[in-house]
Design an enzyme around this catalytic site. Structure first.
Site, short mmCIF file in Angstrom:
data_model
loop_
_atom_site.label_atom_id
_atom_site.label_comp_id
_atom_site.label_asym_id
_atom_site.label_seq_id
_atom_site.Cartn_x
_atom_site.Cartn_y
_atom_site.Cartn_z
N TYR A 221 -13.29 -3.61 -0.06
CA TYR A 221 -14.50 -3.06 -0.68
C TYR A 221 -15.64 -4.08 -0.77
O TYR A 221 -16.77 -3.77 -0.42
CB TYR A 221 -14.21 -2.47 -2.07
CG TYR A 221 -15.35 -1.64 -2.60
CD1 TYR A 221 -15.59 -0.36 -2.11
CD2 TYR A 221 -16.21 -2.14 -3.57
CE1 TYR A 221 -16.66 0.39 -2.57
CE2 TYR A 221 -17.28 -1.40 -4.04
CZ TYR A 221 -17.50 -0.13 -3.54
OH TYR A 221 -18.55 0.61 -3.99
N ILE B 196 6.35 -5.28 9.60
CA ILE B 196 6.51 -4.69 8.28
C ILE B 196 6.10 -3.24 8.47
O ILE B 196 4.93 -2.94 8.70
CB ILE B 196 5.68 -5.39 7.20
CG1 ILE B 196 6.20 -6.82 7.00
CG2 ILE B 196 5.74 -4.63 5.89
CD1 ILE B 196 5.36 -7.67 6.06
N ARG C 112 -8.38 -0.27 6.01
CA ARG C 112 -8.41 -0.07 4.55
C ARG C 112 -9.38 -1.01 3.84
O ARG C 112 -9.91 -0.67 2.80
CB ARG C 112 -7.00 -0.27 3.96
CG ARG C 112 -6.03 0.86 4.29
CD ARG C 112 -4.72 0.68 3.55
NE ARG C 112 -3.79 1.75 3.83
CZ ARG C 112 -3.72 2.92 3.17
NH1 ARG C 112 -4.58 3.15 2.18
NH2 ARG C 112 -2.84 3.83 3.49
N THR D 161 0.83 -1.21 0.00
CA THR D 161 0.00 0.00 0.00
C THR D 161 0.86 1.25 0.00
O THR D 161 0.56 2.23 -0.70
CB THR D 161 -0.92 0.01 1.24
OG1 THR D 161 -1.67 -1.20 1.27
CG2 THR D 161 -1.86 1.20 1.22
N THR D 162 1.94 1.25 0.78
CA THR D 162 2.81 2.41 0.91
C THR D 162 3.48 2.76 -0.40
O THR D 162 3.92 3.90 -0.60
CB THR D 162 3.85 2.15 2.02
OG1 THR D 162 3.16 1.81 3.22
CG2 THR D 162 4.72 3.35 2.28
N LYS E 286 0.68 -10.33 8.38
CA LYS E 286 0.92 -8.93 8.75
C LYS E 286 -0.38 -8.45 9.39
O LYS E 286 -1.38 -8.25 8.70
CB LYS E 286 1.29 -8.09 7.53
CG LYS E 286 1.52 -6.62 7.88
CD LYS E 286 1.80 -5.79 6.63
CE LYS E 286 1.95 -4.32 7.00
NZ LYS E 286 2.14 -3.45 5.80
N TYR F 187 -2.42 -10.48 4.96
CA TYR F 187 -2.36 -9.08 5.40
C TYR F 187 -3.74 -8.64 5.83
O TYR F 187 -4.66 -8.57 5.01
CB TYR F 187 -1.83 -8.21 4.25
CG TYR F 187 -1.67 -6.74 4.56
CD1 TYR F 187 -1.67 -6.24 5.86
CD2 TYR F 187 -1.49 -5.83 3.52
CE1 TYR F 187 -1.51 -4.89 6.13
CE2 TYR F 187 -1.33 -4.48 3.77
CZ TYR F 187 -1.33 -4.01 5.08
OH TYR F 187 -1.18 -2.67 5.33
#
Length: 292
Positions: A109, A206, A140, A46-47, A164, A135
């Site tokens: 979503y 992470i 999010r 994402t980053t 994660k 993850y």
């Protein structure tokens, strides 16, 4: 998967002022991590603003990181999405030989049930030729992957090796650590509670803040893993204010400003993200000077 113990960082994607990928900046970021003592690198998370990268740009990022790393650190690749068939197809067709694992986000979503999440990752595990790191990031994805679902996946698929965990819930993290099969790694995805998670039995992190301050953050993690609690918490509290600041106006706008202040690369982000405002920029700059 002891290669995934310690400090991994979710690499940013530096951009030039014209919003194109800054290859030289990305190389600088990679070398900055290695010089700072980071244990492994995560590509296209994402980053990295992966959601706004084209297919060709993603390939360029992967190629650049592999070349800059030159085999020095283990690499993890972000491969996830909310179209299960598409994720599985990518895993079957992509060359993953440079990576020790993939990091795959819980579907966003769509808001699947726990059974839907299980079936999604069943398909991912069956398609992936290399180990899978789950993850969980409810902030999010709008859904929380519960410990029972994670533990079920870990028991059913040998290549599901870690999670994660970024729910920001230390109790949930402890339930994962308690219930997961031997060898399964619970990795923090929340910088602020990384140290408590490690001390509870977690395998590391992470991180986002870790790539801005790799020396200090990776040392904190090492001290935590060595159970040198007082020394570790000294570093935690040194960095704590910066963790809040880098996420205050969105990720990776905050950490990119840190990199700009450090002279590693520029701070350009792509819409719909925008740069941090003048107030936050000033506070981040002051913090970098204090640490430096």
């Amino acid at each position: 998967m002891q290669q995934l113990t310690g400090t991994g960082v979710a690499l940013i994607t530096p951009f030039k002022k014209d919003f194109s990928v800054d290859v030289d900046g990305l190389k600088s970021v990679v070398n900055f991590q290695i010089d700072g003592g980071i244990d492994y690198l995560v590509v296209l998370g994402t980053t990295a603003e992966a959601a706004t990268l084209t297919k060709d740009e993603k390939e360029l990022v992967i190629k650049t990181v592999i070349e800059a790393n030159a085999g020095r650190l283990p690499l993890v690749l972000g491969v996830g999405g909310n179209n299960t068939a598409e994720v599985a197809e990518e895993l079957k067709t992509r060359d993953l030989s440079a990576f020790v694992a993939i990091l795959s986000v819980s579907p966003y979503y769509n808001k699947p049930t726990q059974e839907g999440i299980y079936q999604h990752f069943k398909a991912v595990a069956q398609a992936s030729p290399i180990p899978v790191i789950l993850y969980n990031v409810p902030g999010r994805t709008a859904s929380n992957m519960l410990p029972a679902t994670v533990i079920r996946l870990a028991n059913d698929f040998k290549n599901v090796v870690a999670i994660k965990e970024a729910a920001g819930d230390i109790v949930q993290a402890m339930k994962l650590i308690q219930g997961a099969p031997q060898g399964f790694l619970v990795i923090s995805g929340d910088d602020m509670i990384t140290l408590p998670m490690i001390l509870a039995g977690g395998a590391g992190v992470i991180s986002v803040i870790g790539e801005g301050f790799p020396k200090e953050f990776s040392q904190m993690v090492r001290l935590g893993l060595e159970r040198k609690v007082d020394e570790a918490y000294k570093l935690h509290y040194l960095l704590a204010d910066s963790i809040d600041m880098i996420f205050e106006q969105g990720n990776p706008a905050g950490i990119k400003h840190v990199f700009k202040e450090l002279g590693v690369c520029g701070d350009t982000v792509r819409l719909p993200l925008v740069n941090v405002n003048e107030d936050l920029a000033g506070r981040l700059s002051a913090f970098v000077k204090k640490i430096g």
